[in-house]
Design a protein around this motif. Structure first.
Motif, PDB file in Angstrom:
ATOM      1  N   ASN B  77      -9.780   8.510  -0.247  1.00 13.38           N
ATOM      2  CA  ASN B  77     -10.396   7.477  -1.077  1.00 13.38           C
ATOM      3  C   ASN B  77     -11.257   6.585  -0.192  1.00 13.38           C
ATOM      4  OD1 ASN B  77     -11.058   5.398  -2.838  1.00 13.38           O
ATOM      5  ND2 ASN B  77      -9.079   5.483  -3.859  1.00 13.38           N
ATOM      6  N   THR B  79     -13.636   4.481  -1.376  1.00 14.02           N
ATOM      7  CA  THR B  79     -14.224   3.345  -2.101  1.00 14.02           C
ATOM      8  C   THR B  79     -14.211   2.054  -1.272  1.00 14.02           C
ATOM      9  OG1 THR B  79     -13.134   4.385  -3.977  1.00 14.02           O
ATOM     10  CG2 THR B  79     -14.361   2.373  -4.414  1.00 14.02           C
ATOM     11  N   PRO B  80     -13.056   1.686  -0.670  1.00 13.65           N
ATOM     12  CA  PRO B  80     -13.072   0.424   0.083  1.00 13.65           C
ATOM     13  C   PRO B  80     -14.029   0.443   1.271  1.00 13.65           C
ATOM     14  CG  PRO B  80     -10.889   1.478   0.217  1.00 13.65           C
ATOM     15  CD  PRO B  80     -11.704   2.273  -0.731  1.00 13.65           C
ATOM     16  N   ASP B  83     -17.641  -0.115   0.047  1.00 11.98           N
ATOM     17  CA  ASP B  83     -17.818  -1.525  -0.305  1.00 11.98           C
ATOM     18  C   ASP B  83     -17.925  -2.369   0.963  1.00 11.98           C
ATOM     19  OD1 ASP B  83     -17.722  -3.955  -1.782  1.00 11.98           O
ATOM     20  OD2 ASP B  83     -15.555  -4.053  -1.472  1.00 11.98           O
ATOM     21  N   TYR B 162     -14.900   5.600  -6.373  1.00 14.35           N
ATOM     22  CA  TYR B 162     -15.256   5.028  -7.668  1.00 14.35           C
ATOM     23  C   TYR B 162     -16.537   4.239  -7.508  1.00 14.35           C
ATOM     24  CZ  TYR B 162     -10.698   6.183  -9.616  1.00 14.35           C
ATOM     25  OH  TYR B 162      -9.608   6.851 -10.082  1.00 14.35           O
ATOM     26  N   LEU B 167     -15.139  -0.855  -9.272  1.00 13.23           N
ATOM     27  CA  LEU B 167     -14.470  -1.666  -8.248  1.00 13.23           C
ATOM     28  C   LEU B 167     -14.777  -3.150  -8.414  1.00 13.23           C
ATOM     29  CD1 LEU B 167     -12.688  -1.106  -5.682  1.00 13.23           C
ATOM     30  CD2 LEU B 167     -14.730  -1.635  -4.374  1.00 13.23           C
TER      31      LEU B 167
END
Lengths: 595, 289
Positions: B77, B79-80, B83, B162, B167
């Motif tokens: 994952n 996503t973080p 970002d 995502y 998010l």
């Protein structure tokens, strides 16, 4: 994240070591100051906006506020099954925002916070907190007398909330938002078996009564797995409650005898004892007699699903806290069982009797050990469940659908008059207009549960008349569109569920209660309720409320203090937040919070 | 039912756009001539088309398997991280910046581009390159698309990500679904919400653009048109809150790789050498038995 921190710590300690070696005769203080301060970073995990808009909004706001306060915060989105696995099984998180069904009694804190449960999966201490004061209070409230219990719990809540030792906080209690067919006179979405039975009598005409009451579910849940003793992703609790009865259940007046004909309480030394008498006519759905031996079996089985065959007991992860309350069950004749409890409080002991009864003839063969941690009982899908509840399983799953029919032999229910009969100690009235009249009221022909891929599809089905009630909580953004739908009524009810912001104490900064205390303040709950929930939620105010025990469930009246948000109108004030962290013993380097 | 009406509308609008552009850029004579020789043309690209269809089938069949593969085997994952990187580079997330220009007109334009413009952009080159004298460019196009899908598929197994709307719901509005709720039916059929890295909308559009540059001599007008559409699609994926800037960058890189493969992979040579290998090595073995 963990690796990152670990690497930093390693580097820092290497640095300290080498400095120490070089420093030789310099004094202790200069050595202590040598490692550079570490910025505090953490990650907030929750589901994506597609799955739960409110949770994602909370995470977004909380992360922004933490960053404004100088904390290096990241956000992560993962889908619900994975989130539950990472948080509740693997404890792989820093901060998690996750829905909790609510704690209906302070004793429910026992498995959640007691250090005995650190190694167990599920909602058993997922925070890894180990605090002797908390352990001690949790044990004392079980062992002490009724009046002592209140004092102990007051102390405990004070310690948890005012000292910020609690490893989570409540963002808001949200109402259950539901949708029902407006032709039915239903004011809420049924949840308890009694409410489902009442709902059965809302058939508007005889045509409707020829069909089952159709209940829509949505989401990733599958109704094929109906195992009452494991924790599943899907909230099938209400369906399982329909199928499986308990000796005591929650009624209008709190916990009341349900399947038990009578319960005689006595105190022996440090514990209470209950003589439970079952109704003579009690049977399981398959016709077998339900006896005191089944009660004994249930208690033994929940404590060890291998029934002694495994090296260590393999406990059922669900009902874990309640199961630990039962000390021993002895059969006293076919219909009577003597239960001794590990508590002196009758109120706490009653909770233990709310676990579902399991038929020995079905579950005993499932004690076979599969692996170290697994028995057949925990692995089974239990596709054709046999219980003793108000509803029995009628048809196996076809296309994600299951049918239940009213169990007419249930000792508490008279199908002729449509009345629930009184148990010895309590009185229950059917809450229907027709209840008690001599005419047999119109009744739906059982229940049918069907799963839809998403809330929108379920609401479409409701509007089209394919479904009568939607059982799941409807997301707020869908709820707001219900007005425009014809033949659909929106209904709300208060619920004990809340959005939990959980902290993992394995994270070095979150292990510090003062840090957690400040972090818990960095969310303007009032604004959250109006902005994200459109007002369909409430903020915690009392100490118990902040601990996840709603005020309606416990007479905790002590208001929590020092919980005010450092800002106004939802906007965080960086200076005030910074001041809070500094008061908690932290400092800043280049506007970054450091340890 | 709802899906059907969305698709019907899509076919009507995109069909009209294709017809007009074909008439102007390709011209009826060239198209008619190409159609007359359809047999040899098809034969020439059977292999490439077969490959594309195979990859698309795997993608379709894998829709149920990919999420499980992601979770149980290798899925990371990211996503973080996405970002985080974007927060470090930009004072404001590019998606938030773009959404600052939101107005009814702008949103409608980008919704149109994201759905209809994109379909048009991807389909027109098939007609255009089919109508050229040689089928080389058509073949390059098909191979490049195949590479996009194949590499994209692998990325989706390895990376769970995502999009910004999932998010950062407070900062990024899900404009596509707000403005055009029916589109959910379409995108749900085609996409998983965890498959955002890289952006296939971007990579396929940029692939078309790169090839438009390669064929600027044959279709001089197509390059500027493709440029307007492709860049609009790229911006729309971010403006509508579906993709991160990082997805777009990764998508553009994927496009470059795919076009390189499309232009350089000698499918026929590959086929010939495979056949030769079989003839010299496998056939004698079979003959002996």
């Amino acid at each position: 994240m963990d690796d990152h921190v670990r690497r930093r710590r390693l580097l820092a300690s290497l640095g300290t070591a080498s400095m120490a070696a070089l420093a030789g005769c310099t004094n202790l203080w200069s050595r202590a100051e040598s490692p550079a301060p570490e910025p505090i970073s953490l990650e907030i995990k929750t589901v994506p906006a597609d799955d739960d808009l409110v949770a994602a909004q909370l995470s977004n706001r909380f992360a922004d506020n933490l960053r404004t306060a100088g904390v290096d915060a990241d956000q992560s989105a993962i889908d619900e099954p994975e989130l539950r696995r990472e948080v509740l099984m693997e404890r792989d998180f820093d901060i998690a925002i996750i829905k909790h069904g609510g704690l209906n009694d302070p004793d429910a804190l026992y498995p959640l916070l007691h250090s005995d449960f650190v190694g167990e999966p599920g909602w058993q201490n997922p925070f890894s907190i180990s605090d002797p004061t908390i352990d001690d209070h949790l044990e004392t409230q079980r062992r002490g007398s009724e009046s002592d219990r209140e004092t102990t719990l007051d102390d405990l809540f004070d310690y948890l909330i005012e000292e910020s030792t609690i490893p989570y906080t409540v963002a808001a209690y949200h109402d259950h938002l539901g949708a029902v067919d407006s032709a039915l006179e239903l004011e809420t979405v049924p949840r308890s078996p009694r409410e489902y039975l009442n709902a059965l009598y809302t058939a508007p005409d005889s045509d409707a009564a020829a069909n089952p009451l159709r209940i829509g579910l949505f989401g990733q849940q599958s109704v094929t797995r109906l195992n009452p003793i494991v924790i599943d992703l899907a909230d099938l609790g209400p369906i399982l409650d329909l199928l499986y009865d308990s000796l005591v259940c929650r009624g209008d007046e709190g916990l009341e005898p349900w399947l038990a004909d009578s319960i005689e309480w006595s105190t022996r030394g440090d514990s209470v004892e209950a003589l439970v008498t079952l109704p003579e006519a009690a049977t399981w759905h398959d016709g077998e007699a339900l006896t005191a031996a089944d009660v004994e079996f249930t208690a033994d089985f929940l404590a060890d699903t291998s029934l002694g065959d495994a090296e260590n007991p393999i406990v059922a992860p669900r009902y874990r806290g309640r199961q630990t309350l039962i000390d021993d069950v002895r059969v006293d004749g076919t219909d009577a069982a003597r239960v001794t409890f590990d508590t002196r409080s009758k109120a706490v002991a009653k909770r233990a009797l709310t676990v579902p009864l399991l038929p020995e003839h079905v579950w005993e063969p499932r004690s076979e050990v599969l692996t170290d941690q697994q028995t057949e009982a925990l692995a089974t899908d239990n596709e054709e469940p046999i219980g003793s509840g108000l509803f029995q399983f009628a048809e196996p799953d076809t296309d994600g659908r299951i049918a239940l029919e009213a169990f007419e032999e249930h000792p508490r229910w008279d199908a002729e008059t449509a009345e629930l009969e009184d148990s010895e100690e309590t009185e229950m009235d059917m809450d229907t207009e027709n209840g008690g009249s001599s005419d047999r009221p119109l009744r739906f022909d059982g229940l049918e549960f069907e799963t839809w891929p998403n809330p929108g599809a379920a609401i479409d089905a409701l509007e089209a008349g394919e479904v009568n009630v939607i059982a799941n909580e409807i997301p707020i953004e869908e709820f707001q569109t219900l007005e425009d739908r014809s033949g659909v009524s929106s209904v709300t009810r208060e619920s004990p569920s809340f959005y939990m912001i959980g902290y993992n104490l394995r994270h070095p900064a979150l292990a510090n209660r003062r840090f957690r205390g400040v972090v818990s303040k960095l969310l303007d709950r009032e604004t959250v309720v109006t902005e994200f929930f459109d007002g369909h939620a409430s903020v915690p105010e009392t100490q118990t409320g902040f601990a996840g025990v709603p005020d309606s469930n416990w007479s905790g009246e002590t208001r929590a203090t020092q919980k005010e948000f450092p800002g106004s109108d939802g906007e965080i004030d960086p200076d005030r937040a910074r001041q809070l962290f500094e008061e908690a013993g932290y400092s800043y380097a280049d506007d970054e919070l450091v340890e | 039912m709802a899906l059907e009406s969305v698709v019907r509308e899509l076919v009507l609008i995109v069909g009209t756009m294709l017809a007009v552009t074909t008439l102007v850029l390709v011209g009826p004579t060239r198209l008619a001539a190409a159609l007359r020789g359809y047999k040899w043309r098809i034969r020439k690209v059977t292999l490439a088309l077969g490959l594309l269809i195979a990859v698309l089938l795997v993608r379709l069949g894998g829709q149920g398997i990919i999420p499980r593969l992601q979770l149980s085997v290798v899925g990371l994952n990211i996503t973080p991280q996405i970002d985080r990187v974007e927060r470090a580079i930009f004072p404001e997330n590019p998606v938030v910046f773009l959404q600052g220009f939101e107005s009814e007109l702008v949103t409608s334009f980008f919704v149109f581009i994201y759905i209809h413009g994109y379909a048009f952009l991807l389909l027109f080159p098939f007609i255009a390159y089919f109508s050229l004298r040689s089928m080389d460019r058509f073949s390059s196009l098909v191979v490049a698309f195949t590479a996009n899908y194949a590499i994209g598929l692998v990325c989706y197994v390895f990376f769970i990500a995502y999009g910004p709307r999932n998010l950062l719901p407070l900062e990024v509005a899900p404009l596509l679904y707000d403005a055009y709720p029916q589109s959910r039916f379409l995108t749900n059929e085609v996409n998983q919400n965890t498959n955002v890295f890289p952006s296939l909308h971007t990579s396929l559009s940029m692939t078309v653009l790169f090839l438009a540059w390669v064929t600027r001599k044959e279709y001089p007008l197509w390059f500027p048109i493709a440029a307007v559409f492709a860049l609009s699609v790229v911006v729309s994926t971010m403006f509508l809150g579906i993709h991160w800037f990082s997805d777009v960058v990764a998508g553009t890189i994927l496009a470059a790789i795919s076009v390189y493969i499309g232009l350089n992979l000698d499918l026929e040579g590959l086929q010939r050498s495979t056949v030769a290998f079989v003839r010299t090595h496998v056939d004698p073995l079979l003959a002996r038995t």
